[in-house]
Scaffold this motif. Structure first.
Motif, PDB file in Angstrom:
ATOM      1  N   VAL A 121       0.811  -1.027  -0.085  1.00  0.00           N
ATOM      2  CA  VAL A 121       0.209  -0.152   0.161  1.00  0.00           C
ATOM      3  C   VAL A 121       1.164   1.450  -0.604  1.00  0.00           C
ATOM      4  N   PRO A 122       1.613   1.755  -1.468  1.00  0.00           N
ATOM      5  CA  PRO A 122       2.318   3.177  -0.958  1.00  0.00           C
ATOM      6  C   PRO A 122       1.848   3.883  -0.326  1.00  0.00           C
ATOM      7  N   GLY A 123       2.756   4.849  -0.176  1.00  0.00           N
ATOM      8  CA  GLY A 123       2.363   6.557   0.489  1.00  0.00           C
ATOM      9  C   GLY A 123       2.113   5.984   2.450  1.00  0.00           C
ATOM     10  N   ILE A 124       1.806   4.205   2.889  1.00  0.00           N
ATOM     11  CA  ILE A 124       1.780   4.519   3.950  1.00  0.00           C
ATOM     12  C   ILE A 124       2.853   4.044   5.487  1.00  0.00           C
ATOM     13  N   ASN A 157      -4.121   1.358  12.805  1.00  0.00           N
ATOM     14  CA  ASN A 157      -3.396   2.268  11.940  1.00  0.00           C
ATOM     15  C   ASN A 157      -3.466   2.423  10.417  1.00  0.00           C
ATOM     16  N   LEU A 158      -3.073   1.097   9.882  1.00  0.00           N
ATOM     17  CA  LEU A 158      -3.763   0.995   8.897  1.00  0.00           C
ATOM     18  C   LEU A 158      -4.184   1.800   8.118  1.00  0.00           C
ATOM     19  N   LEU A 162      -4.785   5.386   6.147  1.00  0.00           N
ATOM     20  CA  LEU A 162      -5.610   5.243   4.662  1.00  0.00           C
ATOM     21  C   LEU A 162      -6.192   7.241   4.502  1.00  0.00           C
ATOM     22  N   ILE A 163      -7.566   7.217   5.555  1.00  0.00           N
ATOM     23  CA  ILE A 163      -8.224   8.128   6.066  1.00  0.00           C
ATOM     24  C   ILE A 163      -7.773   9.161   5.958  1.00  0.00           C
ATOM     25  N   ASP A 168      -6.370   4.452  -1.579  1.00  0.00           N
ATOM     26  CA  ASP A 168      -7.314   3.664  -1.474  1.00  0.00           C
ATOM     27  C   ASP A 168      -5.810   2.283  -1.865  1.00  0.00           C
ATOM     28  N   VAL A 169      -6.734   1.126  -0.972  1.00  0.00           N
ATOM     29  CA  VAL A 169      -6.059  -0.027  -1.584  1.00  0.00           C
ATOM     30  C   VAL A 169      -6.502  -0.251  -3.325  1.00  0.00           C
TER      31      VAL A 169
END
Length: 297
Positions: A121-124, A157-158, A162-163, A168-169
């Motif tokens: 999940v890029p960016g997290i 935490n994921l 995302l929020i 988005d996944v």
């Protein structure tokens, strides 16, 4: 003799076919071959055939009685440390080598599956606490409780990430498989004395009331409700890999419909199998991606 040889060398009687041999040879379900052999061999034991039908009703009755007891004395005798010392002693003394092997594999594979999701999940940025026991000693350090906490903390935490970042996944064209081990999990030989006779399902059914009595009611409910997150993890993985064709056997279903604690032991077995299936699928995909990369060079 390896676990797989137990089945590969088994004779086939057409008039009396072995049901576990049929399931072992079937390849429609992704599953590590050694683990599949260990699990099915454990399922065919006398303990599961004769003890489970006797002990399961008693274990579930105990859950009801302990629930009533917890209403009156909600925190009496609660101690995670005592629980895990009891689990360590029980697994070392009474649980079969195959069952202990499957339990330790579960922690190991579960950590890898969560890390795979995070890595794709890029960016997290989600902090991980991988649990990778190779023998029974780590159980004494709150291993079971930490496993449940890891799962909840990861999902919370994921989704916060995302929020907050409006991410988005989604399917990844090139998957990051750094977290997924394809070599044999380095689990040490398990105790295999004459007392180690309990199969996996019977052991879980017997240990569930102990889990309940040594934990607070809140901790026990949280632990059993974590099984509902199988569907959540499966959906996250299916979004990333772009298919859910072989994730249909997840049986701990809708996470918004928590079930009672009465069938927690049975559902825990399903939870372990769901993790095995998902990890085996990821191993297959890793091999396929590596093969494509090799061919393109």
């Amino acid at each position: 003799m390896s676990q797989t040889e137990y089945f590969t060398k088994m004779s086939h009687d057409k008039r009396d076919p072995n049901p576990f041999l049929a399931i072992f040879l079937d390849r429609s379900i992704p599953f590590n071959e050694e683990a599949k052999a260990a699990y099915l061999k454990d399922c065919s034991s006398r303990s599961r055939q004769f003890l489970l039908p006797l002990l399961r009703p008693l274990a579930r009755l105990s859950i009801i009685l302990i629930q009533i007891y917890k209403i009156v004395l909600p925190k009496a005798f609660t101690s995670s440390k005592r629980l895990h010392q009891f689990l360590y002693w029980g697994m070392k003394t009474f649980v079969s080598a195959d069952a202990n092997y499957m339990i330790l594999r579960h922690f190991y594979l579960g950590s890898e599956v969560l890390q795979f999701i995070r890595d794709n999940v890029p960016g997290i940025q989600v902090e991980m606490n991988p649990l990778k026991p190779t023998n029974l000693d780590p159980i004494k350090d709150d291993l079971f409780l930490n496993h449940d906490l890891n799962l909840y903390n990861f999902i919370i935490n994921l989704n916060k990430e995302l929020i907050a970042k409006n991410i988005d996944v989604v399917k990844q064209d090139h998957l990051n498989f750094d977290a997924i081990t394809t070599s044999p999990i380095p689990i040490e030989p398990m105790p295999n004395r004459w007392t180690n006779f309990l199969d996996l399902t019977t052991a879980i059914e017997c240990f569930t009331p102990a889990y309940q009595i040594f934990l607070t009611d809140n901790d026990f409910w949280r632990a059993t409700n974590s099984l509902q997150l199988d569907e959540t993890v499966g959906i996250l993985a299916s979004k990333i890999i772009g298919t859910n064709d072989r994730l249909a056997l997840i049986n701990n279903k809708h996470p918004m419909v928590p079930l009672t604690t009465l069938r927690a032991g049975f559902r825990l077995v399903l939870h372990g199998l769901a993790t095995e299936q998902l990890h085996a699928l990821l191993v297959e995909l890793k091999h396929a991606q590596d093969s494509k990369l090799t061919q393109s060079i």
